[in-house]
Write a protein that holds these residues in place. Sequence first.
Motif, PDB file in Angstrom:
ATOM      1  N   GLY A  60       0.801  -1.209   0.000  1.00  0.00           N
ATOM      2  CA  GLY A  60       0.000   0.000   0.000  1.00  0.00           C
ATOM      3  C   GLY A  60       0.834   1.259   0.000  1.00  0.00           C
ATOM      4  N   GLN A  61       2.154   1.119   0.110  1.00  0.00           N
ATOM      5  CA  GLN A  61       3.020   2.292   0.224  1.00  0.00           C
ATOM      6  C   GLN A  61       3.427   2.868  -1.115  1.00  0.00           C
ATOM      7  N   GLY A  62       3.088   2.214  -2.225  1.00  0.00           N
ATOM      8  CA  GLY A  62       3.345   2.773  -3.548  1.00  0.00           C
ATOM      9  C   GLY A  62       4.743   2.539  -4.076  1.00  0.00           C
ATOM     10  N   ILE A  63       5.468   1.596  -3.483  1.00  0.00           N
ATOM     11  CA  ILE A  63       6.870   1.435  -3.870  1.00  0.00           C
ATOM     12  C   ILE A  63       7.025   0.848  -5.266  1.00  0.00           C
ATOM     13  N   HIS A  64       6.089   0.011  -5.712  1.00  0.00           N
ATOM     14  CA  HIS A  64       6.187  -0.530  -7.065  1.00  0.00           C
ATOM     15  C   HIS A  64       6.146   0.585  -8.103  1.00  0.00           C
ATOM     16  N   THR A  65       5.346   1.595  -7.820  1.00  0.00           N
ATOM     17  CA  THR A  65       5.265   2.736  -8.733  1.00  0.00           C
ATOM     18  C   THR A  65       6.521   3.592  -8.655  1.00  0.00           C
ATOM     19  N   ALA A  66       6.979   3.891  -7.441  1.00  0.00           N
ATOM     20  CA  ALA A  66       8.130   4.780  -7.263  1.00  0.00           C
ATOM     21  C   ALA A  66       9.389   4.205  -7.918  1.00  0.00           C
ATOM     22  N   LEU A  67       9.674   2.921  -7.685  1.00  0.00           N
ATOM     23  CA  LEU A  67      10.876   2.343  -8.276  1.00  0.00           C
ATOM     24  C   LEU A  67      10.747   2.203  -9.788  1.00  0.00           C
ATOM     25  N   SER A  68       9.538   1.951 -10.262  1.00  0.00           N
ATOM     26  CA  SER A  68       9.322   1.904 -11.716  1.00  0.00           C
ATOM     27  C   SER A  68       9.582   3.266 -12.342  1.00  0.00           C
ATOM     28  N   MET A  69       9.245   4.328 -11.625  1.00  0.00           N
ATOM     29  CA  MET A  69       9.503   5.675 -12.130  1.00  0.00           C
ATOM     30  C   MET A  69      10.997   5.930 -12.276  1.00  0.00           C
ATOM     31  N   LEU A  70      11.801   5.411 -11.356  1.00  0.00           N
ATOM     32  CA  LEU A  70      13.252   5.592 -11.459  1.00  0.00           C
ATOM     33  C   LEU A  70      13.793   4.918 -12.712  1.00  0.00           C
ATOM     34  N   ALA A  71      13.322   3.700 -12.977  1.00  0.00           N
ATOM     35  CA  ALA A  71      13.788   2.993 -14.172  1.00  0.00           C
ATOM     36  C   ALA A  71      13.321   3.698 -15.444  1.00  0.00           C
ATOM     37  N   ALA A  72      12.057   4.103 -15.470  1.00  0.00           N
ATOM     38  CA  ALA A  72      11.509   4.772 -16.652  1.00  0.00           C
ATOM     39  C   ALA A  72      12.240   6.084 -16.924  1.00  0.00           C
ATOM     40  N   GLU A  73      12.603   6.795 -15.852  1.00  0.00           N
ATOM     41  CA  GLU A  73      13.297   8.075 -16.014  1.00  0.00           C
ATOM     42  C   GLU A  73      14.631   7.893 -16.729  1.00  0.00           C
ATOM     43  N   GLU A  74      15.427   6.952 -16.290  1.00  0.00           N
ATOM     44  CA  GLU A  74      16.753   6.760 -16.882  1.00  0.00           C
ATOM     45  C   GLU A  74      16.687   6.155 -18.279  1.00  0.00           C
ATOM     46  N   LEU A  75      15.641   5.408 -18.566  1.00  0.00           N
ATOM     47  CA  LEU A  75      15.511   4.768 -19.878  1.00  0.00           C
ATOM     48  C   LEU A  75      14.700   5.606 -20.865  1.00  0.00           C
ATOM     49  N   ASP A  76      14.166   6.730 -20.411  1.00  0.00           N
ATOM     50  CA  ASP A  76      13.342   7.591 -21.267  1.00  0.00           C
ATOM     51  C   ASP A  76      12.234   6.795 -21.944  1.00  0.00           C
ATOM     52  N   ILE A  77      11.508   6.048 -21.133  1.00  0.00           N
ATOM     53  CA  ILE A  77      10.391   5.266 -21.636  1.00  0.00           C
ATOM     54  C   ILE A  77       9.167   5.629 -20.807  1.00  0.00           C
ATOM     55  N   PRO A  78       7.983   5.667 -21.393  1.00  0.00           N
ATOM     56  CA  PRO A  78       6.792   5.995 -20.607  1.00  0.00           C
ATOM     57  C   PRO A  78       6.615   5.033 -19.435  1.00  0.00           C
ATOM     58  N   LEU A  79       6.150   5.543 -18.317  1.00  0.00           N
ATOM     59  CA  LEU A  79       5.955   4.726 -17.136  1.00  0.00           C
ATOM     60  C   LEU A  79       5.009   3.562 -17.404  1.00  0.00           C
ATOM     61  N   SER A  80       4.030   3.772 -18.273  1.00  0.00           N
ATOM     62  CA  SER A  80       3.054   2.726 -18.576  1.00  0.00           C
ATOM     63  C   SER A  80       3.685   1.510 -19.246  1.00  0.00           C
ATOM     64  N   ARG A  81       4.897   1.677 -19.769  1.00  0.00           N
ATOM     65  CA  ARG A  81       5.572   0.576 -20.453  1.00  0.00           C
ATOM     66  C   ARG A  81       6.597  -0.140 -19.564  1.00  0.00           C
ATOM     67  N   VAL A  82       6.565   0.170 -18.286  1.00  0.00           N
ATOM     68  CA  VAL A  82       7.419  -0.522 -17.321  1.00  0.00           C
ATOM     69  C   VAL A  82       6.539  -1.407 -16.443  1.00  0.00           C
ATOM     70  N   SER A  83       6.828  -2.681 -16.430  1.00  0.00           N
ATOM     71  CA  SER A  83       6.144  -3.614 -15.542  1.00  0.00           C
ATOM     72  C   SER A  83       7.149  -4.157 -14.538  1.00  0.00           C
ATOM     73  N   ILE A  84       6.657  -4.864 -13.545  1.00  0.00           N
ATOM     74  CA  ILE A  84       7.543  -5.386 -12.512  1.00  0.00           C
ATOM     75  C   ILE A  84       7.431  -6.898 -12.433  1.00  0.00           C
ATOM     76  N   GLU A  85       8.491  -7.505 -11.942  1.00  0.00           N
ATOM     77  CA  GLU A  85       8.510  -8.942 -11.712  1.00  0.00           C
ATOM     78  C   GLU A  85       9.261  -9.191 -10.415  1.00  0.00           C
ATOM     79  N   SER A  86       8.696 -10.015  -9.564  1.00  0.00           N
ATOM     80  CA  SER A  86       9.341 -10.304  -8.290  1.00  0.00           C
ATOM     81  C   SER A  86      10.751 -10.814  -8.530  1.00  0.00           C
ATOM     82  N   SER A  87      11.692 -10.255  -7.814  1.00  0.00           N
ATOM     83  CA  SER A  87      13.104 -10.594  -8.027  1.00  0.00           C
ATOM     84  C   SER A  87      13.444 -11.946  -7.411  1.00  0.00           C
ATOM     85  N   PRO A  88      14.510 -12.551  -7.872  1.00  0.00           N
ATOM     86  CA  PRO A  88      15.018 -13.737  -7.177  1.00  0.00           C
ATOM     87  C   PRO A  88      15.571 -13.341  -5.809  1.00  0.00           C
TER      88      PRO A  88
END
Length: 765
Positions: free
Chosen positions: A76-104
Amino acid sequence: MNAKSTKPRSGRRRFLLGALGIGGALVVGWGVMPPRSRVGDASIFPEHNGEIALNGWIKITPEGNVVLAMPRVEMGQGIHTALSMLAAEELDIPLSRVSIESSPVERIYGNVVAMGDSSLPLHPDSADKTWARALHWIMAKSAREIGLIITGGSSSTADGWQPVREAAATARAALVQAAAREWNVSAAEVSIREGQLIGPGGKQSTFGGMAKSARGISAPSNVTLKPASQYQLIGKPAPRNDLAAKTDGSARFSIDTRLPGMLYAAVVMCPVFGGKLKTFQSKAALGMPGVRYVVPFEGTAGGAPGVAVVADHYWQARQALATIEPVWDNGPHAKLDSAGIRQQLVSALDSDKGGFTYRSMGDGLKAFDKADGATLVEAEYTAPYLAHTTMEPINCTAQVTQDGVHLWAPTQVATLAQLVAARAAGVSGDKVHIDIPLIGGGFGRRLESDFIGQAVTIATKTDGKPVQVIWSREEDVRHDFYRPQAIARLKARVENGKVTAIASRSAGQSILAGELDRLFGAPSAGIDRYTAEGLFDLPYEIEHEHVAHLAVDLPIPVGFWRSVGHSYNGFFMEGFLNDVAAAAKLDPLAMRRDLLKAHPRELKVLDTAAQAAGWGQPLAPAADGAPRARGIALHPSFGSVVAQVVEVSMKDGKPRVHRVVCAVDCGTVVNPGIVAQQMESAVIFGLTAALYGRIDIKDGQVVQSNFTDCPALKMAEAPVIETHIVPSTAEPSGMGEVGVPPIAPAVAHAVAQLTGKPVRQLPIV
């Protein structure tokens, strides 16, 4: 999460955790070597359906979208969105095109900030000293080696800030270099716009088209991260990526897990702390419809022993559980009660034991030997045990087969969940696979792994069938790991309108000692920063200080609760400062401002909240004509600073909170919408605790059982909450917990003005 390649060496890990627990510097052979890279090799991140992993964090899909490895859980803390924003920012890709997958479960995903930054009892003012920087470096490096995957300590954004951006920038560099080679141009001639690689002469390619070539390009030794002046996403509101699913009901939490042939288990556990199961009856239960198994179990990882009924449906299991008739050996604590616990804490404070001194400045306690015309103020404050009462009750789904253990678990700490599950099943850690769905509230409760071991133990008896264990709310409340009960005695010296000396002596249980014992059997040296945080690390410039804590050993299981020691020590210290201001006839805002002249960050936050709330201006009465008063508090925690001003009136002797004005400096803000959400959440959570929260003990067991006697703040009671973000260029700091500590002392301050009586005990109602 899959633990396939990180079987821990338990001796080393136990040593390191034990050393972290006592705050000692680690003297190890690798101490002078460079820290381990957190970007990681592409082989760590499993590829599926044509995906190409470019490093341990970033994969590219055939369609040119980005998949981000996610080691932090969404509660509920919004961390999936916040960390996705960091990746999208550096890759210059829209946030909507970043998905997440549970890490090993790999060490590169370990939370360095939670362990390295938050484990030592160091005052923030010492952070720039050479010895403190060296110790911090060693602790952070140790945390990288341990690789503890944990979501807690308001650390997710702070910890992900560097590695996620570096991984995304590294992937970007590889994609650009791949395009440059294919187009036979220099890398400087290739740019990225909206997730498209752009070259000279109208050349274009998707990420997907270049990913395979990019995989073969060696990662650069260093990458240049975007400067703040070029941010397109960071610092701007963005919709949360879990919003739609949580709105339309398609979001899947751990309790929603459904598997072919899955069974359900209901449990009853020994209600008395330290008790054991003597006998139970299974015949009647096994004769009821749908019932498959009756499984007794011992407590694991600090949990209580009990009995489970396993059936085709949960209601069948619940109904059959009522026929079990367990008989308990109540053990040595059957007569323990709240009055006795309080007396043990008081006796510790009355004793001549010094406890551990977390801070001593100037003359310390000697500053109180003589009054010399100064105003001396003394007061005692108390806070009760508190349960977490998360919306999603404790649950875990486990399957144990010849191939190993598979968990669908709402855990905040995958590494330790893996360890406990492996122990319960009698397998090695590499045989444990963990899937972590969305979690319906954590607040620290799911940092524990008692329910993990319990579910795996039950699953070992179900012939390979998956079983979902669900606790009733009553079992949840009565078998928690509670926020510790604590008492603090404070005194201050005021001369010429200024606080010149302050001392605190507190008593309570050690969370860290309990954690180390139940998980690793490791002893604690009696030093636990969580017991004194919010007391020893106050930002005020006071010439003479002395802060000590006495750890009291009690049989009540205690654990991390949202904002941990800050949650009650903030009430103690800020409440006391307001009492000091009243005794010395000082304005509490002006008094604090005078003590923050060398701390401009805290001063700015304090002034922002006061100005936004109209401090010093007349306050209109409530709608029913009842007088209103303002209360104020300031509290730094988890690297951030929060000030709150509340407006309160009284009705039938009970406080009503109408408005809460919050100011926060949490460093660079990734998503201001999430910051506001977390502040609102913390205020509601903190108000529930301040007004109503308590856990009482009678006959060795918890009195409360459900929301009927463990109430939460109702919607009709919720105040207007305003959040004002103080701009900062510092790296991100904590947000999930920092709004909790100031609310109780601010409300207590307002109530004291309305009633003429100081509020020194929680809950207020």
